[in-house]
Design a protein around this motif. Structure first.
Motif, PDB file in Angstrom:
ATOM      1  N   MET A  53       0.851  -1.191   0.000  1.00  0.00           N
ATOM      2  CA  MET A  53       0.000   0.000   0.000  1.00  0.00           C
ATOM      3  C   MET A  53       0.888   1.243   0.000  1.00  0.00           C
ATOM      4  N   LYS A  54       0.586   2.176  -0.862  1.00  0.00           N
ATOM      5  CA  LYS A  54       1.428   3.359  -0.993  1.00  0.00           C
ATOM      6  C   LYS A  54       1.236   4.312   0.191  1.00  0.00           C
ATOM      7  N   PRO A  55       2.171   5.210   0.450  1.00  0.00           N
ATOM      8  CA  PRO A  55       2.008   6.207   1.522  1.00  0.00           C
ATOM      9  C   PRO A  55       0.808   7.114   1.244  1.00  0.00           C
ATOM     10  N   ILE A  56       0.075   7.450   2.313  1.00  0.00           N
ATOM     11  CA  ILE A  56      -1.118   8.291   2.192  1.00  0.00           C
ATOM     12  C   ILE A  56      -1.034   9.411   3.223  1.00  0.00           C
ATOM     13  N   ALA A  57      -1.286  10.628   2.794  1.00  0.00           N
ATOM     14  CA  ALA A  57      -1.331  11.763   3.715  1.00  0.00           C
ATOM     15  C   ALA A  57      -2.626  11.712   4.524  1.00  0.00           C
ATOM     16  N   TYR A  58      -2.534  12.148   5.778  1.00  0.00           N
ATOM     17  CA  TYR A  58      -3.673  12.046   6.695  1.00  0.00           C
ATOM     18  C   TYR A  58      -3.960  13.408   7.304  1.00  0.00           C
ATOM     19  N   ALA A  59      -5.272  13.760   7.373  1.00  0.00           N
ATOM     20  CA  ALA A  59      -5.672  15.023   8.000  1.00  0.00           C
ATOM     21  C   ALA A  59      -6.883  14.772   8.881  1.00  0.00           C
ATOM     22  N   ARG A  60      -6.970  15.521   9.990  1.00  0.00           N
ATOM     23  CA  ARG A  60      -8.110  15.389  10.899  1.00  0.00           C
ATOM     24  C   ARG A  60      -8.697  16.783  11.149  1.00  0.00           C
ATOM     25  N   PRO A  61      -9.656  17.205  10.354  1.00  0.00           N
ATOM     26  CA  PRO A  61     -10.265  18.535  10.523  1.00  0.00           C
ATOM     27  C   PRO A  61     -11.207  18.558  11.725  1.00  0.00           C
ATOM     28  N   HIS A  62     -11.505  19.758  12.197  1.00  0.00           N
ATOM     29  CA  HIS A  62     -12.369  19.921  13.356  1.00  0.00           C
ATOM     30  C   HIS A  62     -13.657  20.668  13.020  1.00  0.00           C
ATOM     31  N   SER A  63     -13.926  20.882  11.746  1.00  0.00           N
ATOM     32  CA  SER A  63     -15.166  21.516  11.326  1.00  0.00           C
ATOM     33  C   SER A  63     -15.508  21.051   9.923  1.00  0.00           C
ATOM     34  N   LEU A  64     -16.790  21.174   9.565  1.00  0.00           N
ATOM     35  CA  LEU A  64     -17.216  20.833   8.212  1.00  0.00           C
ATOM     36  C   LEU A  64     -16.463  21.666   7.185  1.00  0.00           C
ATOM     37  N   GLU A  65     -16.352  22.959   7.479  1.00  0.00           N
ATOM     38  CA  GLU A  65     -15.672  23.850   6.544  1.00  0.00           C
ATOM     39  C   GLU A  65     -14.226  23.419   6.321  1.00  0.00           C
ATOM     40  N   GLN A  66     -13.548  23.066   7.392  1.00  0.00           N
ATOM     41  CA  GLN A  66     -12.159  22.644   7.277  1.00  0.00           C
ATOM     42  C   GLN A  66     -12.046  21.320   6.524  1.00  0.00           C
ATOM     43  N   ALA A  67     -12.998  20.425   6.744  1.00  0.00           N
ATOM     44  CA  ALA A  67     -12.974  19.140   6.046  1.00  0.00           C
ATOM     45  C   ALA A  67     -13.122  19.332   4.550  1.00  0.00           C
ATOM     46  N   VAL A  68     -14.064  20.164   4.152  1.00  0.00           N
ATOM     47  CA  VAL A  68     -14.305  20.405   2.728  1.00  0.00           C
ATOM     48  C   VAL A  68     -13.123  21.143   2.102  1.00  0.00           C
ATOM     49  N   THR A  69     -12.572  22.102   2.831  1.00  0.00           N
ATOM     50  CA  THR A  69     -11.408  22.830   2.318  1.00  0.00           C
ATOM     51  C   THR A  69     -10.228  21.886   2.086  1.00  0.00           C
ATOM     52  N   THR A  70     -10.050  20.939   2.999  1.00  0.00           N
ATOM     53  CA  THR A  70      -8.961  19.979   2.852  1.00  0.00           C
ATOM     54  C   THR A  70      -9.156  19.127   1.608  1.00  0.00           C
ATOM     55  N   VAL A  71     -10.385  18.720   1.362  1.00  0.00           N
ATOM     56  CA  VAL A  71     -10.675  17.891   0.192  1.00  0.00           C
ATOM     57  C   VAL A  71     -10.463  18.661  -1.101  1.00  0.00           C
ATOM     58  N   THR A  72     -10.954  19.887  -1.145  1.00  0.00           N
ATOM     59  CA  THR A  72     -10.852  20.660  -2.388  1.00  0.00           C
ATOM     60  C   THR A  72      -9.416  21.084  -2.691  1.00  0.00           C
ATOM     61  N   SER A  73      -8.588  21.162  -1.674  1.00  0.00           N
ATOM     62  CA  SER A  73      -7.202  21.609  -1.898  1.00  0.00           C
ATOM     63  C   SER A  73      -6.237  20.464  -2.189  1.00  0.00           C
ATOM     64  N   ARG A  74      -6.717  19.232  -2.039  1.00  0.00           N
ATOM     65  CA  ARG A  74      -5.849  18.076  -2.242  1.00  0.00           C
ATOM     66  C   ARG A  74      -6.521  17.089  -3.196  1.00  0.00           C
ATOM     67  N   PRO A  75      -6.023  16.968  -4.407  1.00  0.00           N
ATOM     68  CA  PRO A  75      -6.612  16.017  -5.359  1.00  0.00           C
ATOM     69  C   PRO A  75      -6.527  14.577  -4.858  1.00  0.00           C
ATOM     70  N   ASN A  76      -7.484  13.772  -5.323  1.00  0.00           N
ATOM     71  CA  ASN A  76      -7.532  12.343  -4.997  1.00  0.00           C
ATOM     72  C   ASN A  76      -7.580  12.125  -3.489  1.00  0.00           C
ATOM     73  N   THR A  77      -8.583  12.760  -2.861  1.00  0.00           N
ATOM     74  CA  THR A  77      -8.771  12.677  -1.413  1.00  0.00           C
ATOM     75  C   THR A  77     -10.098  12.006  -1.099  1.00  0.00           C
ATOM     76  N   VAL A  78     -10.130  11.203  -0.041  1.00  0.00           N
ATOM     77  CA  VAL A  78     -11.371  10.555   0.386  1.00  0.00           C
ATOM     78  C   VAL A  78     -11.601  10.839   1.864  1.00  0.00           C
ATOM     79  N   PHE A  79     -12.877  10.771   2.273  1.00  0.00           N
ATOM     80  CA  PHE A  79     -13.236  10.917   3.676  1.00  0.00           C
ATOM     81  C   PHE A  79     -13.134   9.564   4.374  1.00  0.00           C
ATOM     82  N   LEU A  80     -12.765   9.605   5.650  1.00  0.00           N
ATOM     83  CA  LEU A  80     -12.683   8.408   6.481  1.00  0.00           C
ATOM     84  C   LEU A  80     -13.593   8.582   7.691  1.00  0.00           C
TER      85      LEU A  80
END
Length: 336
Positions: free
Chosen positions: A1-28
């Motif tokens: 399995m290839k390396p994957i960057a990980y983020a843990r946002p604390h708001s809906l806005e931050q979660a969506v911003t993280t997704v839109t700023s990073r291509p090929n991103t999924v929610f966990l």
């Protein structure tokens, strides 16, 4: 399995911003299906956004008698909720019959609705799969397809939708609320799961920067008289070969209202509207149940030899579920 960057946002806005700023991103969320897909290579995201800290859990009982269920509510939590058990018993039973106790304790409602199909060819990179790799073909057609669908099929894909809880939810006319940078919108449950058609890789109407926030279930008083029947190869930790979620209102032996969802036989949670229409105003008898079930399965795809048995099995499962919610005649008089 290839390396994957990980983020843990604390708001809906931050979660969506993280997704839109990073291509090929999924929610966990609970991760009970995503981790499997990462291990097999069926999904290869570059980034994972952990939304488990967002305030999207909980179960609210509305004053009208409906439900508002947060997307991050655990399946075991919903199944055990006293109001769900009392007013929507087939929803509770469907949850208890899904997966194992360990998975139910981790899995979330939103994640369950977003889970990928369990077709072995989808989960095996290197095999032809139009859902995973559009235009590559469907290895299941000439391969092993015993567990595949007979309703809502396409020449490009006939994989079965695996969710148990989605079957009573489609019968209940639930709605899915999603949120993204363009605001909030609600999607009718039946519209949330498209048939594969010419685009089997499009499994839902969400944009990449939208996520489920809740599921709303309207009040349905006669859902107290409901049943979920799941037929499978073994009693536990197995997906349905056929299932039926049924709620029925019978007065003086006549069907006044009925809601039916079918699972295990279709490419999406299947609302059995043909059967519902045929049953309305008819005596609640086994012959009428059988006629309605046969009519619903009349359009089934019988071109694949290994899963052809599901046509009869799906009809019989529906009849048994309807019989389970039919009022029983008391030999001493009246009904029970």
């Amino acid at each position: 399995m290839k390396p994957i960057a990980y983020a843990r946002p604390h708001s809906l806005e931050q979660a969506v911003t993280t997704v839109t700023s990073r291509p090929n991103t999924v929610f966990l969320a609970g991760g009970t299906t995503l981790v499997d897909l990462l291990r097999t290579g069926a999904m290869e995201p570059d980034n994972v956004v952990d939304i488990t800290w967002l305030p999207l859990g909980g179960i609210e009982h509305t004053t009208e008698g409906g439900l508002r269920i947060g997307a991050l509510a655990r399946l075991s939590e919903i199944a055990a909720d006293p109001g769900v058990v009392e007013r929507f018993p087939f929803l509770s039973v469907a949850l208890w019959k899904g997966a194992s106790a360990q998975l139910r304790n981790m899995a979330t409602l939103g994640g369950n609705l977003m889970q990928k199909v369990r077709c072995a060819y989808f989960r095996e990179p290197g095999t032809a799969c139009n859902k995973r790799d559009p235009g590559s073909g469907c290895a299941a057609i000439d391969g092993i397809h015993r567990g595949h669908a007979v309703l809502g099929t396409s020449p490009l894909c006939f994989a079965t939708h695996p969710s148990d809880v989605a079957i009573p939810l489609v019968a209940l006319d639930a709605t899915v609320t999603v949120w993204g940078p363009r605001g909030e919108r609600s999607i009718a449950f039946d519209d949330f799961f498209p048939e594969p058609g010419e685009t089997p890789h499009l499994e839902h109407p969400l944009a990449d920067d939208e996520l489920i926030t809740r599921v709303d279930v309207p009040a349905l008083p006669f859902a107290r008289n409901s049943h979920y029947l799941k037929v499978r190869d073994r009693e536990s930790y197995e997906f349905a070969l056929a299932s039926a979620a049924v709620a029925m209102n019978v007065a003086d032996g006549t069907v006044v209202d009925v809601r039916i969802g079918l699972g295990g036989v279709a490419t999406k949670p299947w609302r059995a509207r043909v059967a519902e229409e045929l049953l309305l105003g008819k005596p609640a008898t086994t012959p009428n149940f059988a006629l309605a079930a046969a009519a619903e399965l009349e359009a089934a795809d019988d071109t694949h030899p290994m899963n052809r048995f599901k046509i009869e099995l799906g009809a019989r499962t529906l009849v048994r579920a309807l019989e389970a919610v039919r009022p029983q005649t008391n030999p001493l008089g009246g009904q029970r």
